[in-house]
Structure formats: C-alpha cells, structure tokens
Design a protein around this motif. Sequence first.
Motif, PDB file in Angstrom:
ATOM      1  N   PRO A  20      32.257  41.182  37.881  1.00 31.28           N
ATOM      2  CA  PRO A  20      31.951  42.357  38.703  1.00 31.28           C
ATOM      3  C   PRO A  20      30.746  42.147  39.612  1.00 31.28           C
ATOM      4  N   SER A  21      29.712  41.449  39.133  1.00 27.30           N
ATOM      5  CA  SER A  21      28.532  41.231  39.969  1.00 27.30           C
ATOM      6  C   SER A  21      28.840  40.293  41.137  1.00 27.30           C
ATOM      7  N   GLU A  22      29.715  39.313  40.927  1.00 29.53           N
ATOM      8  CA  GLU A  22      30.098  38.421  42.018  1.00 29.53           C
ATOM      9  C   GLU A  22      30.926  39.161  43.056  1.00 29.53           C
ATOM     10  N   VAL A  23      31.836  40.002  42.602  1.00 27.01           N
ATOM     11  CA  VAL A  23      32.629  40.805  43.525  1.00 27.01           C
ATOM     12  C   VAL A  23      31.723  41.713  44.349  1.00 27.01           C
ATOM     13  N   LEU A  24      30.759  42.328  43.690  1.00 26.31           N
ATOM     14  CA  LEU A  24      29.824  43.213  44.386  1.00 26.31           C
ATOM     15  C   LEU A  24      29.035  42.445  45.444  1.00 26.31           C
ATOM     16  N   SER A  25      28.609  41.224  45.121  1.00 31.46           N
ATOM     17  CA  SER A  25      27.825  40.457  46.087  1.00 31.46           C
ATOM     18  C   SER A  25      28.658  40.124  47.324  1.00 31.46           C
ATOM     19  N   LEU A  26      29.932  39.779  47.134  1.00 39.19           N
ATOM     20  CA  LEU A  26      30.797  39.508  48.284  1.00 39.19           C
ATOM     21  C   LEU A  26      31.051  40.773  49.096  1.00 39.19           C
ATOM     22  N   ARG A  27      31.313  41.873  48.409  1.00 42.55           N
ATOM     23  CA  ARG A  27      31.568  43.132  49.107  1.00 42.55           C
ATOM     24  C   ARG A  27      30.349  43.526  49.949  1.00 42.55           C
ATOM     25  N   GLU A  28      29.168  43.470  49.351  1.00 39.44           N
ATOM     26  CA  GLU A  28      27.954  43.879  50.066  1.00 39.44           C
ATOM     27  C   GLU A  28      27.639  42.942  51.220  1.00 39.44           C
ATOM     28  N   TRP A 131      43.589  34.105  46.884  1.00 42.08           N
ATOM     29  CA  TRP A 131      43.413  35.456  47.452  1.00 42.08           C
ATOM     30  C   TRP A 131      42.616  36.273  46.446  1.00 42.08           C
ATOM     31  N   ILE A 132      41.349  36.549  46.772  1.00 46.24           N
ATOM     32  CA  ILE A 132      40.421  37.197  45.841  1.00 46.24           C
ATOM     33  C   ILE A 132      40.351  38.687  46.142  1.00 46.24           C
ATOM     34  N   ALA A 133      40.699  39.512  45.164  1.00 44.88           N
ATOM     35  CA  ALA A 133      40.625  40.965  45.325  1.00 44.88           C
ATOM     36  C   ALA A 133      39.176  41.425  45.215  1.00 44.88           C
ATOM     37  N   ILE A 134      38.702  42.123  46.220  1.00 44.12           N
ATOM     38  CA  ILE A 134      37.345  42.677  46.220  1.00 44.12           C
ATOM     39  C   ILE A 134      37.364  44.157  45.822  1.00 44.12           C
ATOM     40  N   ASP A 135      38.480  44.816  46.037  1.00 40.76           N
ATOM     41  CA  ASP A 135      38.712  46.196  45.597  1.00 40.76           C
ATOM     42  C   ASP A 135      39.965  46.216  44.726  1.00 40.76           C
ATOM     43  N   LYS A 136      40.183  47.328  44.064  1.00 43.02           N
ATOM     44  CA  LYS A 136      41.447  47.523  43.371  1.00 43.02           C
ATOM     45  C   LYS A 136      42.563  47.498  44.400  1.00 43.02           C
ATOM     46  N   VAL A 137      43.632  46.770  44.097  1.00 42.32           N
ATOM     47  CA  VAL A 137      44.736  46.563  45.029  1.00 42.32           C
ATOM     48  C   VAL A 137      45.990  47.192  44.443  1.00 42.32           C
ATOM     49  N   ASP A 138      46.595  48.121  45.187  1.00 43.53           N
ATOM     50  CA  ASP A 138      47.835  48.749  44.729  1.00 43.53           C
ATOM     51  C   ASP A 138      48.691  49.093  45.937  1.00 43.53           C
ATOM     52  N   ARG A 139      49.794  49.784  45.689  1.00 39.62           N
ATOM     53  CA  ARG A 139      50.707  50.109  46.787  1.00 39.62           C
ATOM     54  C   ARG A 139      50.048  51.009  47.813  1.00 39.62           C
ATOM     55  N   ALA A 140      49.262  51.969  47.358  1.00 37.25           N
ATOM     56  CA  ALA A 140      48.729  52.972  48.275  1.00 37.25           C
ATOM     57  C   ALA A 140      47.788  52.375  49.309  1.00 37.25           C
ATOM     58  N   ASN A 141      46.944  51.424  48.891  1.00 32.84           N
ATOM     59  CA  ASN A 141      45.977  50.891  49.858  1.00 32.84           C
ATOM     60  C   ASN A 141      46.436  49.580  50.493  1.00 32.84           C
ATOM     61  N   MET A 185      46.356  44.268  41.749  1.00 36.22           N
ATOM     62  CA  MET A 185      45.247  43.448  41.263  1.00 36.22           C
ATOM     63  C   MET A 185      44.017  44.311  41.034  1.00 36.22           C
ATOM     64  N   GLU A 186      43.141  43.812  40.172  1.00 40.30           N
ATOM     65  CA  GLU A 186      41.843  44.415  39.936  1.00 40.30           C
ATOM     66  C   GLU A 186      40.774  43.588  40.651  1.00 40.30           C
ATOM     67  N   PRO A 187      39.628  44.185  40.978  1.00 42.39           N
ATOM     68  CA  PRO A 187      38.552  43.412  41.605  1.00 42.39           C
ATOM     69  C   PRO A 187      38.183  42.195  40.755  1.00 42.39           C
ATOM     70  N   GLY A 188      38.084  41.039  41.407  1.00 47.44           N
ATOM     71  CA  GLY A 188      37.774  39.801  40.707  1.00 47.44           C
ATOM     72  C   GLY A 188      38.976  38.980  40.325  1.00 47.44           C
ATOM     73  N   ASP A 189      40.181  39.582  40.356  1.00 48.41           N
ATOM     74  CA  ASP A 189      41.402  38.815  40.137  1.00 48.41           C
ATOM     75  C   ASP A 189      41.631  37.883  41.334  1.00 48.41           C
ATOM     76  N   VAL A 190      42.230  36.724  41.057  1.00 51.32           N
ATOM     77  CA  VAL A 190      42.551  35.783  42.130  1.00 51.32           C
ATOM     78  C   VAL A 190      44.037  35.441  42.065  1.00 51.32           C
ATOM     79  N   LEU A 191      44.716  35.623  43.188  1.00 54.42           N
ATOM     80  CA  LEU A 191      46.128  35.274  43.324  1.00 54.42           C
ATOM     81  C   LEU A 191      46.222  33.932  44.030  1.00 54.42           C
ATOM     82  N   PHE A 192      46.808  32.954  43.358  1.00 55.17           N
ATOM     83  CA  PHE A 192      47.079  31.654  43.968  1.00 55.17           C
ATOM     84  C   PHE A 192      48.549  31.628  44.363  1.00 55.17           C
TER      85      PHE A 192
END
Length: 259
Positions: A20-28, A131-141, A185-192
Amino acid sequence: MRLDDFHTRGFVIVPGLLSPSEVLSLREEFMRIHAQGPIPGHFSPTPQEEGQPYDVLRDFPRVMHPHQVNALALRYLLDARIADILRTLLQEEPIAAQSMFYFKPPGARGQALHQDNFYLRVSPGTCVAAWIAIDKVDRANGGLEVVPGTHLMDLFCPEDADTSLSFTREYVPPPPGLERVPVDMEPGDVLFFNGSLVHGSEPNSTSDRFRRSFICHYVGRSTEEISSWYQTLTMSGEPVGIAAATGGGPCGTEASGPH
C-alpha cells in the motif's frame, strides 16, 4: 502466481506485489507531475476545443516514458520483483522497453480492444506487459478486459474504433468463439500479459473514482527487432541496443508510435 495461466490464457495476476505504501508513493508522484504541468515529449495536456464537449483526457493525458525523466518511475520499471517474475515467464533475461502512466479520471473514454505488439513490433516473439493497479479496478471505472486465447494468434489488422468510447483509433474485434473477460484488481496487484493478447477497456462511468495504472513493457533478451520509438534498458538500467523494426508490419502501415 500460476504460471500455466500466462501460457494457457495469455495473462496472470500477481496479487499485492506492491505494498500500500508503494502504491501511494506512485499515486502521489504522478498527481504531482500532473499538478506541475507539461513535460515536453512525455506529458502534454491540451486546451479544450472550443464548441466541443468537454474531454477530461485533454486535462489528464497519459504520461509516456516517465522513467526517462522521473526516478520513481525508473525504479518501478526496473523493480527486482517484476524482473524475477518476467524471467520465469519469458524463460530468459528481460529487457525494459517502455513505461506509461494512465490517470483515467471519472468520465474518461476507454481504449478499444487492441494488441500491444501491433505497436512495439517485437520480433521474434512478442512483448510482455506488467500492468500495475494504482486504484481499485472494476467494471464501473473502466477496468481492463482481455480475450483469452488470442495470445496464441498472430497480430490482427485493426478496424476503426468508436472514438466516442475510445481515445485510440484501432479496434480488434474478438475472434469468433472467443469472449472478452473482465479483470478486476486491487491496488498493488500486477497483471502480466502477452503482447499478442487482445485487451482493452470501457470508459470510466463513475463520477468520483480514478482508475490510475502504471504500465511497463518488456521483451526477452533474444529479441532482435523493436519499433524505433523504444529505447531499451537492461534490468540493471544499462542501455542495450536492439535493432529498429523494419517494414510496415502485417497490416501494411507503420505503427502509430508509443501506445
């Protein structure tokens, strides 16, 4: 991680590879880049067109090759955890080719179904995306959709995309008998995923949620050609030369630059 998924379906998700802290650093960091404004050749917001509907992607375009100008982006492009997984998937040493950051704010168009190697033009073989998710990823967004099985096929020549729904012009319809599958996907998940895998996304239909992602592309050390748009690096950050792809590719036209 189930390696078989990558080879049989063309993709595999590694949950929580980034903390979570790594995701936050990339997002910020990328929101800071957006707030500071243009970086010529990498990040270029453009004014709204007079008389045209508001296009949020003019304010939030993708950032191309941020690793060339940003230390944090370079760190994650060359991340040792990603490199180890790529060695397993590729069965050889990976070479870094590209990084991108997508903001995809509320109301943003998606990207029509496509194949990455249509743009990278890697030969022999293909590229692999992380492909690194920085936010929660779902159909809506506007989460990704993939078409399993297409990674075993050649490149398709695209049709014209519906640009009211897609910010890119190329569209590859799912081949007969194959269906698109959503990838949440959840934040921090990576899709290869394999560079021949047909994939894309729908618009972000939410009013209050971004779908930010940091995306990197890699090739195997045995790669002989890649599009001239890409300046390749070893996973220790050293420049490595790969010949520029020649000819127009299977569809008779030059690829349209970084994607």
